[in-house]
Design a protein around this motif. Structure first.
Motif, PDB file in Angstrom:
ATOM      1  N   ILE A 111      26.770 102.916   3.767  1.00 21.16           N
ATOM      2  CA  ILE A 111      26.716 101.559   3.240  1.00 21.16           C
ATOM      3  C   ILE A 111      25.320 101.275   2.697  1.00 21.16           C
ATOM      4  CG2 ILE A 111      26.827  99.107   3.825  1.00 21.16           C
ATOM      5  CD1 ILE A 111      28.952  99.753   5.862  1.00 21.16           C
ATOM      6  N   MET A 112      25.272 100.853   1.433  1.00 19.06           N
ATOM      7  CA  MET A 112      24.016 100.489   0.780  1.00 19.06           C
ATOM      8  C   MET A 112      24.159  99.060   0.273  1.00 19.06           C
ATOM      9  SD  MET A 112      21.851 103.152   0.665  1.00 19.06           S
ATOM     10  CE  MET A 112      21.774 104.945   0.576  1.00 19.06           C
ATOM     11  N   GLU A 113      23.312  98.175   0.747  1.00 18.48           N
ATOM     12  CA  GLU A 113      23.425  96.764   0.382  1.00 18.48           C
ATOM     13  C   GLU A 113      22.403  96.338  -0.666  1.00 18.48           C
ATOM     14  OE1 GLU A 113      23.161  94.693   4.071  1.00 18.48           O
ATOM     15  OE2 GLU A 113      25.209  95.223   4.686  1.00 18.48           O
ATOM     16  N   ALA A 114      21.627  97.286  -1.155  1.00 21.01           N
ATOM     17  CA  ALA A 114      20.632  96.978  -2.174  1.00 21.01           C
ATOM     18  C   ALA A 114      20.588  98.106  -3.196  1.00 21.01           C
ATOM     19  CB  ALA A 114      19.252  96.787  -1.539  1.00 21.01           C
ATOM     20  N   GLY A 115      20.036  97.780  -4.372  1.00 15.43           N
ATOM     21  CA  GLY A 115      19.876  98.794  -5.401  1.00 15.43           C
ATOM     22  C   GLY A 115      21.180  99.115  -6.110  1.00 15.43           C
ATOM     23  N   ARG A 116      21.135 100.171  -6.914  1.00 16.69           N
ATOM     24  CA  ARG A 116      22.277 100.580  -7.726  1.00 16.69           C
ATOM     25  C   ARG A 116      23.498 100.937  -6.888  1.00 16.69           C
ATOM     26  NH1 ARG A 116      20.373 104.859 -11.522  1.00 16.69           N
ATOM     27  NH2 ARG A 116      20.224 103.187 -13.059  1.00 16.69           N
ATOM     28  N   HIS A 117      23.258 101.534  -5.713  1.00 16.21           N
ATOM     29  CA  HIS A 117      24.359 102.041  -4.894  1.00 16.21           C
ATOM     30  C   HIS A 117      25.385 100.961  -4.538  1.00 16.21           C
ATOM     31  CE1 HIS A 117      21.186 105.020  -4.390  1.00 16.21           C
ATOM     32  NE2 HIS A 117      22.082 105.871  -3.919  1.00 16.21           N
ATOM     33  N   ARG A 118      24.922  99.734  -4.341  1.00 17.47           N
ATOM     34  CA  ARG A 118      25.813  98.686  -3.841  1.00 17.47           C
ATOM     35  C   ARG A 118      26.939  98.363  -4.818  1.00 17.47           C
ATOM     36  NH1 ARG A 118      22.103  93.188  -4.534  1.00 17.47           N
ATOM     37  NH2 ARG A 118      21.878  93.322  -6.814  1.00 17.47           N
ATOM     38  N   ASP A 119      26.810  98.775  -6.078  1.00 19.68           N
ATOM     39  CA  ASP A 119      27.829  98.499  -7.082  1.00 19.68           C
ATOM     40  C   ASP A 119      28.926  99.557  -7.108  1.00 19.68           C
ATOM     41  OD1 ASP A 119      26.466  96.202  -7.949  1.00 19.68           O
ATOM     42  OD2 ASP A 119      25.180  97.389  -9.266  1.00 19.68           O
ATOM     43  N   TYR A 120      28.809 100.572  -6.281  1.00 20.83           N
ATOM     44  CA  TYR A 120      29.788 101.664  -6.281  1.00 20.83           C
ATOM     45  C   TYR A 120      30.506 101.701  -4.936  1.00 20.83           C
ATOM     46  CZ  TYR A 120      27.349 103.120 -10.505  1.00 20.83           C
ATOM     47  OH  TYR A 120      26.794 103.139 -11.768  1.00 20.83           O
ATOM     48  N   ILE A 121      31.834 101.746  -4.978  1.00 15.29           N
ATOM     49  CA  ILE A 121      32.658 101.625  -3.771  1.00 15.29           C
ATOM     50  C   ILE A 121      32.333 102.655  -2.694  1.00 15.29           C
ATOM     51  CG2 ILE A 121      35.037 101.721  -2.902  1.00 15.29           C
ATOM     52  CD1 ILE A 121      35.946 100.379  -5.438  1.00 15.29           C
ATOM     53  N   PRO A 122      32.022 103.930  -3.027  1.00 14.40           N
ATOM     54  CA  PRO A 122      31.723 104.876  -1.942  1.00 14.40           C
ATOM     55  C   PRO A 122      30.596 104.427  -1.023  1.00 14.40           C
ATOM     56  CG  PRO A 122      32.076 106.064  -3.984  1.00 14.40           C
ATOM     57  CD  PRO A 122      32.044 104.602  -4.347  1.00 14.40           C
ATOM     58  N   THR A 277      40.083 105.407   3.844  1.00 11.06           N
ATOM     59  CA  THR A 277      40.437 104.069   4.305  1.00 11.06           C
ATOM     60  C   THR A 277      39.165 103.244   4.500  1.00 11.06           C
ATOM     61  OG1 THR A 277      40.353 104.687   6.651  1.00 11.06           O
ATOM     62  CG2 THR A 277      42.466 104.970   5.511  1.00 11.06           C
ATOM     63  N   ALA A 278      39.324 101.936   4.582  1.00 11.02           N
ATOM     64  CA  ALA A 278      38.198 101.068   4.898  1.00 11.02           C
ATOM     65  C   ALA A 278      37.692 101.401   6.302  1.00 11.02           C
ATOM     66  CB  ALA A 278      38.619  99.610   4.826  1.00 11.02           C
ATOM     67  N   PHE A 279      36.449 101.040   6.588  1.00 10.72           N
ATOM     68  CA  PHE A 279      35.896 101.342   7.907  1.00 10.72           C
ATOM     69  C   PHE A 279      34.954 100.232   8.351  1.00 10.72           C
ATOM     70  CE2 PHE A 279      32.877 103.201   4.907  1.00 10.72           C
ATOM     71  CZ  PHE A 279      31.639 102.874   5.445  1.00 10.72           C
ATOM     72  N   ARG A 280      34.565 100.292   9.609  1.00 12.01           N
ATOM     73  CA  ARG A 280      33.594  99.332  10.141  1.00 12.01           C
ATOM     74  C   ARG A 280      32.537 100.080  10.943  1.00 12.01           C
ATOM     75  NH1 ARG A 280      38.141  99.077  13.206  1.00 12.01           N
ATOM     76  NH2 ARG A 280      37.912  99.346  15.468  1.00 12.01           N
ATOM     77  N   ASP A 281      31.307  99.729  10.711  1.00 10.31           N
ATOM     78  CA  ASP A 281      30.196 100.300  11.451  1.00 10.31           C
ATOM     79  C   ASP A 281      29.856  99.437  12.654  1.00 10.31           C
ATOM     80  OD1 ASP A 281      29.778 102.560   9.946  1.00 10.31           O
ATOM     81  OD2 ASP A 281      28.199 101.697   8.697  1.00 10.31           O
ATOM     82  N   ASP A 282      29.157 100.033  13.603  1.00  9.36           N
ATOM     83  CA  ASP A 282      28.645  99.301  14.765  1.00  9.36           C
ATOM     84  C   ASP A 282      27.303  99.922  15.116  1.00  9.36           C
ATOM     85  OD1 ASP A 282      28.030  98.080  17.149  1.00  9.36           O
ATOM     86  OD2 ASP A 282      30.040  98.266  18.001  1.00  9.36           O
ATOM     87  N   ALA A 283      26.242  99.350  14.534  1.00 10.74           N
ATOM     88  CA  ALA A 283      24.905  99.906  14.730  1.00 10.74           C
ATOM     89  C   ALA A 283      24.509  99.910  16.199  1.00 10.74           C
ATOM     90  CB  ALA A 283      23.890  99.107  13.910  1.00 10.74           C
ATOM     91  N   ALA A 284      24.904  98.869  16.930  1.00  8.73           N
ATOM     92  CA  ALA A 284      24.529  98.777  18.348  1.00  8.73           C
ATOM     93  C   ALA A 284      25.126  99.922  19.154  1.00  8.73           C
ATOM     94  CB  ALA A 284      24.991  97.431  18.915  1.00  8.73           C
ATOM     95  N   ALA A 285      26.307 100.384  18.734  1.00  8.45           N
ATOM     96  CA  ALA A 285      26.972 101.478  19.444  1.00  8.45           C
ATOM     97  C   ALA A 285      26.600 102.839  18.868  1.00  8.45           C
ATOM     98  CB  ALA A 285      28.480 101.287  19.385  1.00  8.45           C
ATOM     99  N   GLY A 286      25.716 102.828  17.855  1.00 12.33           N
ATOM    100  CA  GLY A 286      25.265 104.090  17.277  1.00 12.33           C
ATOM    101  C   GLY A 286      26.195 104.665  16.239  1.00 12.33           C
ATOM    102  N   HIS A 287      27.085 103.817  15.712  1.00 21.60           N
ATOM    103  CA  HIS A 287      28.033 104.293  14.702  1.00 21.60           C
ATOM    104  C   HIS A 287      27.714 103.656  13.349  1.00 21.60           C
ATOM    105  CE1 HIS A 287      30.893 106.721  16.976  1.00 21.60           C
ATOM    106  NE2 HIS A 287      30.732 105.873  17.969  1.00 21.60           N
TER     107      HIS A 287
END
Length: 318
Positions: A111-122, A277-287
């Motif tokens: 997941i990239m929330e800044a820069g060029r990457h954020r405009d691309y779905i991967p 498929t869509a996914f969800r991260d959990d930084a607190a759990a190390g994922h």
């Protein structure tokens, strides 16, 4: 049986005029075709020192299905070097340095929330539809092989769908050869130009969906299921073929493999159709999902159609 020399693509089983070659290849292809992702798995002790058994296991799966799932038993799974070494072991040298690739030509897909990457779905947590990598590339930069290596999986979701494009071709040809003929037209599919802030980063790319490599007779596919980034040739045959292809992919054919990579696992393939498929991260759990993705201009060495059929016949004859 004589080894076929693909000086002319007409010898390829994927040429519509080569019916005998196609039927022989089709019989080999369907025999004992895997039905479960577990059958694609090959454990590896080390990525840089493959044993003969590991190498043979990888090649056997890539010949039959165009793909393999590997699982490393040890080593630094965050080392990008292992991606390069594993690719080189199968003749993959030339990396595609795309817009979002890292300086070494390998992309860190997360997941990239800044820069060029954020405009691309991967680089988001959203669902990624069926596609082959580099479907928008120029003809001399077609992606023949892809290696996706998991450093960390998501807290939930992020499952990959994998679909052998040779099986898609087989189904369409058996259903209606005219669909294959239409999808092989050099102007069958156009990907619009990539324009960012009024500047053209990449011109529009027009080409076939299915094409045959004249050097090996291997089948290549460029495709995306996204309706907003594709324009089909406006003739009846192409429109019907595109609809049949979209229906086949959307229906989840019985030869679709689904697998959620774990850390240290990866997919090596001849750029088969794939989705996520869509996914969800959990930084607190190390994922925080992170995959290394390497795109190559070469096909996996030793996986051409003649090599596949010849290897099978040698095995069967003892």
């Amino acid at each position: 049986m004589q080894i076929i020399k693909y000086k002319d693509k007409i010898d390829s089983p994927f040429c519509l005029d080569a019916e005998h070659a196609y039927l022989r290849w089709r019989e080999w292809k369907l025999a004992d075709y895997p039905r479960d992702a577990a059958q694609l798995m090959v454990p590896l002790a080390r990525a840089d020192q493959l044993t003969a058994g590991e190498r043979d296991g990888i090649l056997a799966r890539c010949r039959k299905t165009g793909m393999v799932i590997y699982a490393l038993a040890s080593g630094d799974i965050a080392d990008k070097g292992l991606v390069r070494r594993l690719g080189q072991a199968f003749g993959l040298e030339r990396l595609d340095g795309n817009l979002c690739a890292d300086h070494d030509g390998i992309s860190s897909v997360q997941i990239m929330e800044a820069g060029r990457h954020r405009d691309y779905i991967p680089y988001t947590d959203r669902r990624l539809n069926w596609h082959t990598d580099g479907y928008y590339n120029a003809p001399d930069r077609q992606i023949r092989a892809v290696l996706m290596h998991c450093v960390m999986n998501a807290e939930g979701g992020g499952e990959n769908g994998l679909l052998d494009h040779e099986m898609v071709y087989l189904h369409l040809r058996d259903t209606n050869p005219l669909h294959v003929e239409a999808l092989m037209q050099p102007d069958a599919m156009t990907i619009p130009a990539n324009v960012e802030n009024g500047r053209e980063l990449r011109p529009a790319q027009t080409g076939p969906v299915f094409s045959i490599d004249p050097g090996t007779g291997a089948l290549h596919m460029r495709y995306t299921a996204r309706s907003r980034s594709i324009a089909w040739k406006k003739d009846r045959a192409t429109q019907a073929a595109a609809a049949a292809l979209a229906e086949l992919v959307a229906d989840g054919a019985p030869f679709v493999f689904r697998y959620r990579l774990a850390p240290g696992q990866g997919i090596l393939c001849n750029n088969v159709l794939h989705c996520r498929t869509a996914f969800r991260d959990d930084a607190a759990a190390g994922h925080q999902r992170l995959l290394y993705r390497a795109r190559f201009y070469e096909r996996i060495r030793g996986t051409g159609p003649a090599e596949c059929v010849m290897t099978e016949e040698r095995t069967c004859s003892g």
